[in-house]
Design a protein around this motif. Structure first.
Motif: not given
Ligand SMILES: Nc1nc2c(ncn2[C@@H]2O[C@H](COP(=O)(O)OP(=O)(O)OP(=O)(O)O)[C@@H](O)[C@H]2O)c(=O)[nH]1
Ligand SMILES: [Mg+2]
Length: 322
Positions: A52-54, A56-60, A89-91, A96-98, A189-195, A227-232
């Protein structure tokens, strides 16, 4: 051999970029180039990343690219956005992300937003993968946004498909309904820094156990859920290793499922190309002599119904096949 084709084969970035733009625009010469490139493709490992959008696919993708570059592999990235008819937008966000890879010669990043051209998005994406593959990229990563039929079709084109979700399933229930779950080979499961990440892993596991590809039957591969925390950069190596395991699985077990998958991909591609050819040919002729507008007038003024009219038109083109 054509000049552009030769340059693409040598890995020339500008020629490849131009060709992919032509593909996105549906330029007829692009197809001629593809014919020449095709025999040189088939070496790259194609990795699909969808969700789904957002999520963290691009960050990953960005972290994976960094990981692959460290391992000395060249990478092509295609960011596909079927939700928008424009490269908006997304693109833009993806680019930017890459950005940190933009000066690296071993990385080639392009976006596609086509709809309706070149037999649709799946066709255009497949063709762009062929270009990046023929260019000599070791790995081609295809990022697709969303959870519709396009994503399922594109996912089926990749060797390995990673489905990205985030804690708290919510929207992803939609994804499951759309059938995307069935085509996932590795789940993240990205954003595993979240609950709630563990809970989501468990929910996914339950759902995967019940799912099977409704078109092609059961796979004999059990998708891992990581599990992943892509931005880290956390979990990236495990994800790559899981993808490699799946790749090994594919090459060792030419399972029934994957032979069916391959067959269906080839069939879909051929049908798409035939459809496109027929539509192009018929419309070109009708539009050339203004007949299309006359036919539309007939419909507007109720002189004929669209069913009979389309049959009459097709009979004209395929008269002796009746
Ligand atoms: N907290 C947290 N945020 C993250 C993580 N990974 C990515 N993000 C953030 O989530 C946002 C969306 O990330 P993207 O990588 O653009 O997500 P995407 O799935 O590519 O988004 P679209 O292409 O628009 O569908 C950004 O602000 C990222 O910085 C993570 O592991 N944890
Ligand atoms: Mg993105």
């Amino acid at each position: 051999m054509n000049d552009i084709v030769e340059k693409v084969l040598q890995g020339d970035v500008r020629s490849a970029a131009r060709l992919i733009r032509d593909l996105d625009d549906g330029a007829p010469r692009a197809r001629e180039y593809l014919k020449e490139l095709f025999p040189h493709a088939g070496k790259a490992y194609v990795l699909g990343i969808t969700g789904s959008p957002g999520v963290g696919k691009s960050t990953l993708t960005d972290s994976l690219v960094a990981h692959l570059r460290q391992a000395g592999k060249t990478v092509g990235v295609l960011a596909v956005d079927p939700t928008s008819p424009f490269s908006g937008g997304a693109i833009l966000g993806d680019r930017v992300r890459m950005q940190r890879h933009s000066t690296d010669e071993g990385v080639f990043i392009r976006s596609m937003a086509t709809r309706g051209q070149f037999g649709g998005l799946t066709q255009a994406t497949r063709a762009a993968i062929t270009v990046l593959d023929a260019m000599g990229k070791d790995v081609v990563i295809v990022e697709t946004v969303g959870v519709g039929q396009d994503e399922v079709d594109i996912a089926r084109t990749a060797h390995t498909t990673i489905i990205v979700a985030v804690p708290g399933l919510g929207d992803d229930i939609q994804a499951i309904k759309a059938g995307i779950l069935e085509v996932g080979d590795v789940f993240v499961v990205n954003k595993a820094d979240r609950e709630g990440a563990d809970r989501t892993v468990q929910d996914l596991r339950n759902m995967i156990e019940m799912s099977h590809d409704s078109n092609l039957g059961r796979k004999d591969w059990t998708p891992p859920i990581l599990k992943a925390v892509a931005n880290r950069n956390e979990g990236i190596e495990d994800i790559w290793n899981a993808a490699q395991k799946h790749r090994d699985f594919l090459s060792k077990h030419q399972s029934e499922y994957y032979s069916r998958l391959q067959r269906m991909n080839h069939k879909m591609e051929l049908i798409d190309l035939i459809k496109q050819g027929v539509v192009d040919r018929v419309l070109r002729e009708l539009e050339e002599n203004g007949q299309l507008d006359q036919y539309v007038d007939d419909l507007v003024e109720n002189r004929i119904d669209p069913y009979t009219l389309s049959e009459e038109i097709l009979n004209r083109f395929f008269a002796d096949t009746d």
